[in-house]
Design a protein around this motif. Structure first.
Motif, PDB file in Angstrom:
ATOM      1  N   ARG A 258       0.837  -1.202   0.000  1.00 48.87           N
ATOM      2  CA  ARG A 258       0.000   0.000   0.000  1.00 48.87           C
ATOM      3  C   ARG A 258       0.868   1.248   0.000  1.00 48.87           C
ATOM      4  O   ARG A 258       1.844   1.344   0.752  1.00 48.87           O
ATOM      5  CB  ARG A 258      -0.927  -0.007   1.215  1.00 48.87           C
ATOM      6  N   ASP A 261      -3.461   5.674  -0.825  1.00 51.35           N
ATOM      7  CA  ASP A 261      -4.650   4.931  -1.272  1.00 51.35           C
ATOM      8  C   ASP A 261      -4.351   4.069  -2.487  1.00 51.35           C
ATOM      9  O   ASP A 261      -5.235   3.365  -2.970  1.00 51.35           O
ATOM     10  CB  ASP A 261      -5.792   5.912  -1.610  1.00 51.35           C
ATOM     11  N   ASP A 262      -3.129   4.122  -2.983  1.00 49.22           N
ATOM     12  CA  ASP A 262      -2.741   3.283  -4.120  1.00 49.22           C
ATOM     13  C   ASP A 262      -2.245   1.925  -3.634  1.00 49.22           C
ATOM     14  O   ASP A 262      -1.744   1.787  -2.513  1.00 49.22           O
ATOM     15  CB  ASP A 262      -1.629   3.945  -4.937  1.00 49.22           C
ATOM     16  N   VAL A 264       0.309  -1.279  -4.998  1.00 52.29           N
ATOM     17  CA  VAL A 264       1.391  -1.568  -5.942  1.00 52.29           C
ATOM     18  C   VAL A 264       1.607  -3.075  -5.952  1.00 52.29           C
ATOM     19  O   VAL A 264       1.677  -3.709  -4.890  1.00 52.29           O
ATOM     20  CB  VAL A 264       2.699  -0.852  -5.538  1.00 52.29           C
ATOM     21  N   VAL A 304      -0.963   1.496 -14.980  1.00 51.81           N
ATOM     22  CA  VAL A 304      -1.846   2.027 -13.942  1.00 51.81           C
ATOM     23  C   VAL A 304      -3.290   1.666 -14.249  1.00 51.81           C
ATOM     24  O   VAL A 304      -3.800   1.961 -15.329  1.00 51.81           O
ATOM     25  CB  VAL A 304      -1.705   3.561 -13.823  1.00 51.81           C
ATOM     26  N   ARG A 306      -6.757   2.609 -13.070  1.00 49.89           N
ATOM     27  CA  ARG A 306      -7.397   3.679 -12.322  1.00 49.89           C
ATOM     28  C   ARG A 306      -8.542   3.161 -11.452  1.00 49.89           C
ATOM     29  O   ARG A 306      -9.367   2.363 -11.902  1.00 49.89           O
ATOM     30  CB  ARG A 306      -7.944   4.744 -13.283  1.00 49.89           C
ATOM     31  N   GLY A 309      -7.471   0.707  -6.564  1.00 51.68           N
ATOM     32  CA  GLY A 309      -6.735   0.629  -5.307  1.00 51.68           C
ATOM     33  C   GLY A 309      -7.667   0.637  -4.107  1.00 51.68           C
ATOM     34  O   GLY A 309      -8.754   0.045  -4.138  1.00 51.68           O
ATOM     35  N   GLY A 319      -8.082   4.989  -4.842  1.00 51.67           N
ATOM     36  CA  GLY A 319      -6.702   4.935  -5.284  1.00 51.67           C
ATOM     37  C   GLY A 319      -6.561   4.060  -6.523  1.00 51.67           C
ATOM     38  O   GLY A 319      -7.518   3.424  -6.987  1.00 51.67           O
ATOM     39  N   ASP A 320      -5.370   4.023  -7.065  1.00 47.91           N
ATOM     40  CA  ASP A 320      -5.087   3.246  -8.274  1.00 47.91           C
ATOM     41  C   ASP A 320      -4.313   1.977  -7.923  1.00 47.91           C
ATOM     42  O   ASP A 320      -3.731   1.862  -6.842  1.00 47.91           O
ATOM     43  CB  ASP A 320      -4.265   4.084  -9.258  1.00 47.91           C
ATOM     44  N   LEU A 321      -4.302   1.052  -8.869  1.00 48.13           N
ATOM     45  CA  LEU A 321      -3.445  -0.128  -8.777  1.00 48.13           C
ATOM     46  C   LEU A 321      -2.299   0.075  -9.756  1.00 48.13           C
ATOM     47  O   LEU A 321      -2.522   0.207 -10.963  1.00 48.13           O
ATOM     48  CB  LEU A 321      -4.204  -1.404  -9.109  1.00 48.13           C
ATOM     49  N   ARG A 322      -1.083   0.136  -9.239  1.00 43.75           N
ATOM     50  CA  ARG A 322       0.097   0.302 -10.089  1.00 43.75           C
ATOM     51  C   ARG A 322       0.764  -1.053 -10.272  1.00 43.75           C
ATOM     52  O   ARG A 322       1.216  -1.666  -9.297  1.00 43.75           O
ATOM     53  CB  ARG A 322       1.062   1.319  -9.473  1.00 43.75           C
TER      54      ARG A 322
END
Length: 370
Positions: A258, A261-262, A264, A304, A306, A309, A319-322
């Motif tokens: 984490r 809020d993203d 990874v 990414v 969008r 996350g 948040g996003d998932l990278r």
């Protein structure tokens, strides 16, 4: 050698007696144990008291101004002796007669309680109802908090006459002073039970095990706390109850890290597929999603997704998932695979290895980025 008393009290050398006294009282309030929990508070106060003792006496002050600490010592001056005081609070009571932070006989707020709740990352993303159990000091139900066995009287304290406080004479560096202390029999209440409660032994309070269901909001992060007002220890003498603090611990996830809020994650991708491009299914925190990997994807490239996350704890967007691409170089090749890779390598030209930004440029940018 002690510090300069003017420096300790923060006053100029030409300060008058009123200025010096005001500076000492201001410093003393800052060092009071009710507002200052520093380990050095007691020593700091003793230093301030010695500085005030020197500067508040015209003869000692004149000696210090001319000869410094050595002049005072050679003239027979000795620093104040605080060895007869039990605590810093006792020293303050001696100097100021108690009550710098209010009387001790009034209502006292109950203490706070802290408990810990452990969640996994998926539960933290959805929110949950968590059950917590803890011990808290509560009002004794047998005596209804008055400390007396039901049906027996509560009498005026014979030691303090119902005042709840006693007068005591204490020797200080400034002579004898009268100070007010809490009655050691009634504890400042002014009344005592003729027959103490058998359940709480006259305390009016007892330890009770409590169980509560706590709403953990979606998006909460590791280390954040939830405050439940008035759920802590019961106050004394009608004082309000303390608070309950629920500290949330979010366990580490095997796949996701984490960042705010993203989220990874790392995607292992064979080098041939990174070169050719492909479609893969990327695991999400809850489920998975199909993702297009463009041809020529380089190691460390980030894709990414969008809004995939963590949800925001308050207002805002998800948040996003990278997805960080880890290009995996094949190993333990068989004969045919070696032949194919050799043929591929022989067919490569400069145009196949060209990049928009060289490795050196990337390194330079990462090292010297502001």
């Amino acid at each position: 050698m002690p510090r300069d008393p003017y420096e300790v009290l923060g006053v100029p050398r030409g300060a008058d007696d009123t200025h010096i006294k005001k500076a000492f009282r201001k410093l003393a309030r800052e060092l009071h144990p009710d507002v200052n929990s520093s380990e050095t508070a007691e020593e700091d106060f003793k230093e301030a008291a010695e500085a005030y003792e020197v500067l508040s006496d015209a003869e000692r002050r004149a000696t210090f101004d001319r000869y410094g600490w050595e002049g005072l010592r050679s003239g027979g001056y000795a620093p104040p002796d605080f060895s007869g005081f039990g605590s810093l609070g006792d020293i303050f009571d001696a100097f100021f007669g108690g009550g710098m932070a209010g009387g001790r006989g009034g209502p006292i707020q109950g203490g706070d309680v802290a408990v810990t709740v452990e969640l996994d990352l998926l539960t933290a993303s959805r929110g949950a109802k968590a059950e917590v159990a803890y011990d808290a000091i509560t009002r004794c139900e047998h005596c209804h908090g008055n400390g007396a066995e039901p049906g027996t009287p509560i009498e005026t304290c014979g030691r303090c006459g119902g005042a709840g406080r006693l007068q005591a004479v204490t020797r200080t560096p400034f002579g004898q002073v009268m100070r007010t202390v809490e009655c050691d029999v009634c504890g400042g209440d002014g009344r005592v039970a003729k027959e103490p409660c058998k359940v709480c032994r006259g305390r009016g309070r007892q330890v009770q095990r409590r169980t509560l269901t706590v709403d953990v909001p979606a998006g909460i992060a590791d280390g954040q706390r939830i405050r439940l007002g008035g759920r802590g220890h019961e106050g004394e003498r009608g004082g309000p109850a303390g608070d309950l603090y629920v500290q949330v611990r979010v366990r580490e996830h095997e796949r996701f890290v984490r960042d705010g809020d993203d989220l990874v994650t790392v995607l292992d991708l064979p080098a041939p597929l990174a070169a050719l491009g492909t479609t893969v299914r990327v695991p999400l925190l809850d489920g998975d999603e199909e993702v297009e990997i463009p041809a020529g994807t380089q190691p460390g490239a980030t894709i990414v997704l969008r809004g995939k996350g963590m949800p925001p704890l308050r207002r805002g967007r998800h948040g996003d998932l990278r997805v960080v691409v880890n290009v995996v170089i094949p190993r333990r090749l068989n004969k045919r695979q070696r032949e194919l890779l050799t043929e591929l390598a022989d067919s490569m030209g400069p145009e196949n290895l060209a990049n928009d930004e060289s490795v050196f440029s990337k390194l330079r940018r990462s090292l010297f980025a502001s």
